[in-house]
Design a protein around this motif. Sequence first.
Motif, short mmCIF file in Angstrom:
data_model
loop_
_atom_site.label_atom_id
_atom_site.label_comp_id
_atom_site.label_asym_id
_atom_site.label_seq_id
_atom_site.Cartn_x
_atom_site.Cartn_y
_atom_site.Cartn_z
N TYR A 1 0.83 -1.08 -0.45
CA TYR A 1 0.22 0.19 0.29
C TYR A 1 0.79 1.37 0.51
O TYR A 1 0.30 2.41 -0.99
CB TYR A 1 -1.01 -0.53 1.21
N SER B 1 2.07 -3.51 -6.51
CA SER B 1 0.96 -2.99 -5.92
C SER B 1 1.25 -1.50 -7.06
O SER B 1 2.12 -0.71 -7.38
CB SER B 1 0.62 -2.53 -4.93
N ALA C 1 -1.44 2.23 -7.61
CA ALA C 1 -1.60 3.49 -6.67
C ALA C 1 -2.97 3.76 -8.40
O ALA C 1 -2.88 4.14 -9.15
CB ALA C 1 -1.30 4.84 -6.38
N ILE D 1 -5.81 1.13 -3.86
CA ILE D 1 -4.45 0.90 -4.46
C ILE D 1 -4.54 -0.30 -4.81
O ILE D 1 -5.67 -1.36 -4.64
CB ILE D 1 -3.87 -0.13 -3.65
#
Lengths: 575, 130
Positions: A146, A174, A176, A186
């Motif tokens: 995250y 990951s 955004a 996310i």
Amino acid sequence: MDNSQKQIIVITLFLIIGVSTSIAYFNWQISEDQKKLIINHKQNRVNILQASIHERFSSHIKIIEETLLHSIHTKFSETDKINPELNGVPEFMEIDQRQELRNLLESNPRFESIGLFLPNGDIYLAEPFLSQLNLPQKNYAFRDWYVGAINTAGVYVSEPYETHYTNEKTIALSAAIRDGENIVGIFHTTLQLDFLRKLIDVQIQEPETMWYFVDENGKIGMARGDQTEYDEAFFSKLIHSLDSDGGYLQEEFFGKEQLVVYEASELGTKDWFLFLIQPSKQAFTPIVAAQYLTQSLLIVSIVVISGFGYIVFWQNTKNITIRKQLEKSNQKLSLMLEKSHEVDREKEEFSAMITHELKTPLVPILGHIKMLSKKDMIGNLNEEQLDSVQVIERNAKRLEKLINDIMDARKLDIDKMKFDIDDVVLDEFLANLKSNYQEVLNKKHIKFVLDNQVKGMTLNTDADRIRQVFGNLISNAIKFVPSDGGKITVGATKKEDFIQFYVKDNGIGISKDKQSHLFQKFYQVDTTHTRKIQGTGLGLVICKGIIEKLGGSIWVESDGKNGSTFFFTLPIKRA
Amino acid sequence: MCIMKILIVDDNKDITDLISKYLNLNDHECHVANDGRNGLNLIESQNHDVVLLDVSMPEFSGIDIVNTIAKKDKSALRKIILFTASSVASSEIDKLLGLGVHSCLKKPMDPDELISYLKTFEEKNIALQQ
């Protein structure tokens, strides 16, 4: 040596030098070339593997980027700022959002999992397992992805980790979801590394070869077989010294010199390294084999040519060689002999110096004792004072005897004892001996018996040294005879070509086991700390040395109870 | 007994003191030198009946004295009696005796034995002169 022989020598020498040089050069050339080839070959293989890993990663990253652009973005747009505290996976996820993720997973079979973190902190997973429901808010793995995604413009790539439900090495990716300046969610997916591991293992099947796929922090992603030997700190340090374009080095790993071929590439936000590690000996096996072959050829050639030359000239050189060897040995021996003489000389000088230093103080000591003890010389002492002076005299004389004994033993050792040989009239000699000891023995109430069976005979020997031997034997006898009823017999008798002398006492005797040690240096029959008999243990050693130098022998007879008799013989005619 | 004029050369003062005292008590006339050079001067400048000469002395030893005298007048060596405490380096002593030195006594010597030795020495000398 004639001219034809000289020619053969020259030809042989040229042959040897020529063949050796060319083979050595050839050998060296092959080694370097083959080495380069092998390293290149390995480097290529690593390049290909690294490229396929890169391709696999990139495709994932690409999919994530496309996904973000086209689908997710529109479905989950929210204007709130994202909540940095994650709520975890809610028990009842919103059906629409979950369905969206499922669709996405189905349309992109390369995704192993898909997740979505919403601005409110909820985490949505495409296929949540029961264990994932109500994941704690502060799940650190999720938080890393995250935070990583928020801080990265592109796709964040996590460190490799093992999933708690499959125990497989995995990497999380990951990114955004942005709405203008705002992050509205996310998106994340994972990539199992097992697929890549199998790919590399199939490609590299050489024995004793390890490979490692490592991130820029030294954290291991994949490796061949047992990874227990992997040292994260060591690789982390090594990585910092490596060239990001890839290359090779030879370094000691796991106790062996290893060839390390590596390739670096940037995957997502990180640099990754693929290492191929193989013992240098193993890696260069073809070269080593070639070297052995050429070296063997070289040796065989030299042996054959030299052998030929040697046989031709063997006859001529044989005598010269032997003579030279002998001369060399003689030189060595002379040097050794000279050195040993030098050591002897030094020892002798040292002994002389020590004797001088030890004996000199005895001159004034004994001299002044004499003056003090003599009546009317420098005044008279009273009885008690005279007793004290006698104690000093007795001990000074003991010290003198000790120094003389040590020096005699040393002289016998280095064969430097001098003998003054002359005709000795035995009657006179034995009578003097008796009179010399009579007084001392009378004082101690010891009976002295002379048993002279060699009347009228003469012996060619050193009278002083024989007196010294008798002195030692009689002194010993005095020490051991009983204080009451002591008896010492000194005798001489003819035994074939020898005169046999003896000193017999009626003391405590010497047991059989101790008799054999009596003539050894510093041996004392009674070695206890409380022993009553004084002595250095050198007296009998000196006696033995003197008697043997004069051509005789010495021994003891005793039953261990009733006194002992020391015998020694001397030849009537000296050799 | 004859009174002898005796020179004692030894670097150990305790020894020269003792021997000179002992010989004085036995009515001999004693002179003393505590180093080799002084000893050589006295030997050369004065006429002694006997010289008791220590072999080992620092700087100028008894051996040096004997060698120096031997170069000038070998007959003067007849009145020199060496005394030494070191018994191993007897080859050096043999050389000195070979040059004409009278004899060599070993330390520590009994003072009474020394007196009787000197007596014999003097008696033999007198006999030779007659």
